[in-house]
Design a protein around this motif. Structure first.
Motif, mmCIF file in Angstrom:
data_model
loop_
_atom_site.group_PDB
_atom_site.id
_atom_site.type_symbol
_atom_site.label_atom_id
_atom_site.label_comp_id
_atom_site.label_asym_id
_atom_site.label_seq_id
_atom_site.Cartn_x
_atom_site.Cartn_y
_atom_site.Cartn_z
ATOM 1 N N ALA A 240 0.723 11.035 3.196
ATOM 2 C CA ALA A 240 0.414 10.467 4.507
ATOM 3 C C ALA A 240 1.494 9.488 4.954
ATOM 4 C CB ALA A 240 -0.941 9.765 4.458
ATOM 5 N N ASP A 241 1.418 9.080 6.201
ATOM 6 C CA ASP A 241 2.267 8.019 6.731
ATOM 7 C C ASP A 241 1.821 6.707 6.099
ATOM 8 O OD1 ASP A 241 3.695 6.168 8.180
ATOM 9 O OD2 ASP A 241 2.847 6.722 10.135
ATOM 10 N N LEU A 242 2.701 6.044 5.374
ATOM 11 C CA LEU A 242 2.350 4.833 4.636
ATOM 12 C C LEU A 242 2.822 3.560 5.332
ATOM 13 C CD1 LEU A 242 3.264 6.116 1.051
ATOM 14 C CD2 LEU A 242 1.011 6.110 2.139
ATOM 15 N N ARG A 243 3.365 3.698 6.512
ATOM 16 C CA ARG A 243 3.860 2.515 7.217
ATOM 17 C C ARG A 243 2.701 1.607 7.616
ATOM 18 N NH1 ARG A 243 7.417 5.728 11.564
ATOM 19 N NH2 ARG A 243 5.555 7.038 11.339
ATOM 20 N N GLY A 244 2.977 0.307 7.570
ATOM 21 C CA GLY A 244 1.990 -0.659 8.028
ATOM 22 C C GLY A 244 0.879 -0.956 7.049
ATOM 23 N N LEU A 245 0.999 -0.470 5.803
ATOM 24 C CA LEU A 245 -0.016 -0.789 4.799
ATOM 25 C C LEU A 245 0.241 -2.181 4.222
ATOM 26 C CD1 LEU A 245 -0.425 2.609 2.928
ATOM 27 C CD2 LEU A 245 -1.894 1.608 4.691
ATOM 28 N N PRO A 246 -0.769 -2.790 3.614
ATOM 29 C CA PRO A 246 -0.598 -4.148 3.091
ATOM 30 C C PRO A 246 0.218 -4.177 1.804
ATOM 31 C CG PRO A 246 -2.782 -3.340 2.572
ATOM 32 C CD PRO A 246 -2.150 -2.305 3.474
ATOM 33 N N ALA A 247 0.609 -5.371 1.422
ATOM 34 C CA ALA A 247 1.314 -5.566 0.158
ATOM 35 C C ALA A 247 0.505 -4.945 -0.974
ATOM 36 C CB ALA A 247 1.518 -7.065 -0.092
ATOM 37 N N THR A 248 1.206 -4.291 -1.903
ATOM 38 C CA THR A 248 0.553 -3.449 -2.898
ATOM 39 C C THR A 248 1.057 -3.776 -4.297
ATOM 40 O OG1 THR A 248 0.312 -1.655 -1.282
ATOM 41 C CG2 THR A 248 0.152 -1.058 -3.599
ATOM 42 N N GLY A 249 0.124 -3.867 -5.227
ATOM 43 C CA GLY A 249 0.454 -3.973 -6.639
ATOM 44 C C GLY A 249 -0.010 -2.722 -7.356
ATOM 45 N N ILE A 250 0.858 -2.150 -8.204
ATOM 46 C CA ILE A 250 0.551 -0.898 -8.899
ATOM 47 C C ILE A 250 0.684 -1.106 -10.399
ATOM 48 C CG2 ILE A 250 1.174 1.532 -9.197
ATOM 49 C CD1 ILE A 250 2.415 1.483 -6.419
ATOM 50 N N VAL A 251 -0.373 -0.773 -11.136
ATOM 51 C CA VAL A 251 -0.324 -0.743 -12.596
ATOM 52 C C VAL A 251 -0.049 0.689 -13.019
ATOM 53 C CG1 VAL A 251 -1.672 -0.929 -14.717
ATOM 54 C CG2 VAL A 251 -1.808 -2.729 -12.996
ATOM 55 N N LEU A 252 0.942 0.881 -13.875
ATOM 56 C CA LEU A 252 1.289 2.184 -14.416
ATOM 57 C C LEU A 252 1.040 2.192 -15.921
ATOM 58 C CD1 LEU A 252 4.738 2.503 -12.615
ATOM 59 C CD2 LEU A 252 2.603 3.612 -11.904
ATOM 60 N N ALA A 253 0.735 3.361 -16.459
ATOM 61 C CA ALA A 253 0.605 3.527 -17.905
ATOM 62 C C ALA A 253 1.786 4.352 -18.402
ATOM 63 C CB ALA A 253 -0.710 4.223 -18.248
ATOM 64 N N GLN A 254 2.391 3.915 -19.496
ATOM 65 C CA GLN A 254 3.608 4.570 -19.962
ATOM 66 C C GLN A 254 3.368 6.034 -20.340
ATOM 67 O OE1 GLN A 254 5.478 2.645 -23.306
ATOM 68 N NE2 GLN A 254 7.179 4.097 -23.382
ATOM 69 N N TYR A 255 2.307 6.299 -21.093
ATOM 70 C CA TYR A 255 2.031 7.654 -21.572
ATOM 71 C C TYR A 255 0.972 8.301 -20.682
ATOM 72 C CZ TYR A 255 4.881 6.649 -25.617
ATOM 73 O OH TYR A 255 5.937 6.343 -26.433
ATOM 74 N N ASP A 256 1.404 8.752 -19.529
ATOM 75 C CA ASP A 256 0.481 9.232 -18.511
ATOM 76 C C ASP A 256 1.171 10.322 -17.696
ATOM 77 O OD1 ASP A 256 -1.350 9.612 -16.470
ATOM 78 O OD2 ASP A 256 -1.221 7.571 -15.687
ATOM 79 N N ASP A 257 0.602 11.525 -17.705
ATOM 80 C CA ASP A 257 1.166 12.602 -16.894
ATOM 81 C C ASP A 257 1.143 12.277 -15.408
ATOM 82 O OD1 ASP A 257 1.721 14.983 -18.757
ATOM 83 O OD2 ASP A 257 -0.315 14.430 -19.344
ATOM 84 N N LEU A 258 0.281 11.357 -14.989
ATOM 85 C CA LEU A 258 0.197 10.986 -13.584
ATOM 86 C C LEU A 258 1.088 9.798 -13.233
ATOM 87 C CD1 LEU A 258 -3.644 11.347 -12.944
ATOM 88 C CD2 LEU A 258 -1.848 13.068 -12.736
#
Length: 324
Positions: A240-258
């Motif tokens: 989708a169009d992601l413009r104008g979304l708020p500040a974002t924090g993302i947690v990632l897992a090292q051993y993750d196919d996603l």
């Protein structure tokens, strides 16, 4: 970093198991239960918990409200994961995470038992539920003089996709948008981006129960949306169009196919000017927030999310392994 030593010592318990076995064989279920046992028992923090329902377009929606012992200065609507078809308010990724974030960020947290993609339910019904609870939360805070600080929206895995889709809908409708997004190991793209070569080799040693295959990912999407072709952009919201979304924090897992989906989402948000930071949970697998903070990287992931909730995406630079 290799797989976390605590997990590495127990991963053999999953050898030869698949989900049908776990669901139908008590011995297989016991092996999975032992693998999921943490090094220490979780002690609930000092928060009050209330169950209730709120109205939505498809009927009443169960929610669970977490209120910290101190006066809350902010609020969060939280959506658990479960492949769009599993999970509930009692799973650790819902209950423990909500309680921990409420205490750590002095936040009012509302966990949502959105309708899952079962028995013919498909997108956008889960997003409709999240949207309805978001509007209820905003009205409740206004009428009850609730927290005057930021109000955030977040979720884990499939719940992160629903949270992102909800934020896009709020933007497009001109309704109150969240002040921040908290996304844990989001599943935001279809097709799912490929792992890098080194990670692909490392993950080949993991048992199938900890992997997302191409067929499994296709099955999740088909079950959620009802098809694999002509997907609405906001269903798998990385399109989708992601413009104008708020500040974002993302947690990632090292051993993750996603993990490549979360990494691509971070690049996409940055490309359109959205403030975004990430935390890579070293040695962890997908869904690690279903474990308790007695595991160091779970504790650090919760600290990161609490910092984003408290301060927006600008998590503190002194975070021990922060890599945003």
């Amino acid at each position: 970093m290799p797989l976390d030593p605590f997990l590495a010592d127990k991963v053999h318990l999953l050898d030869g198991l698949d989900w049908p076995q776990v669901q139908n064989d008590p011995q297989a279920a016991a092996r999975l239960g032992e693998y999921l046992r943490d090094p220490g028992e979780w002690t609930a923090p000092d928060v009050s918990v209330e169950d209730r329902t709120v109205p939505g377009p498809h009927g009443r929606i169960p929610i669970r409200i977490y209120t910290p012992a101190t006066e809350p200065g902010r609020a969060l609507l939280w959506l658990h994961g479960g492949g769009f078809q599993g999970g509930d308010l009692d799973m650790p990724e819902a209950h423990q995470v909500s309680a921990e974030l409420s205490a750590r960020a002095s936040a009012l947290v509302v966990s949502v038992d959105y309708r899952r993609a079962v028995d013919g339910t498909h997108y956008p019904v889960p997003v409709d539920d999240a949207h309805a609870v978001w509007r209820w939360l905003g009205e409740t805070l206004r009428l009850r003089s609730g927290p005057s600080g930021p109000v955030a929206l977040g979720g884990a895995s499939a719940g992160a996709a629903i949270a992102l889709s909800t934020a896009i809908r709020l933007r497009d409708l001109g309704q109150r948008r969240p002040d921040a997004l908290l996304l844990a190991y989001p599943f935001a793209h279809f097709p799912n981006p490929a792992l890098d070569a080194d990670t692909r080799v490392e993950m080949e040693a993991l048992p199938p129960l900890l992997r997302f295959t191409t067929e499994g990912i296709e099955s999740m999407v088909r079950n959620y949306v009802g098809r694999l072709s002509d997907l609405p952009p906001s269903a798998m919201p990385g399109a989708a169009d992601l413009r104008g979304l708020p500040a974002t924090g993302i947690v990632l897992a090292q051993y993750d196919d996603l993990r490549p989906s979360g990494e691509l989402l971070e690049r996409q948000l940055g490309e359109v000017g959205v403030g975004v930071r990430s935390y890579l949970a070293a040695g962890m697998t997908h869904g690690h927030l279903n474990r308790g903070p007695s595991l160091k990287e779970v504790d650090r992931s919760l600290d990161f999310l609490a910092a984003v909730l408290a301060d927006g995406a600008a998590a503190p630079a002194e975070h021990p392994t922060y890599n945003g």
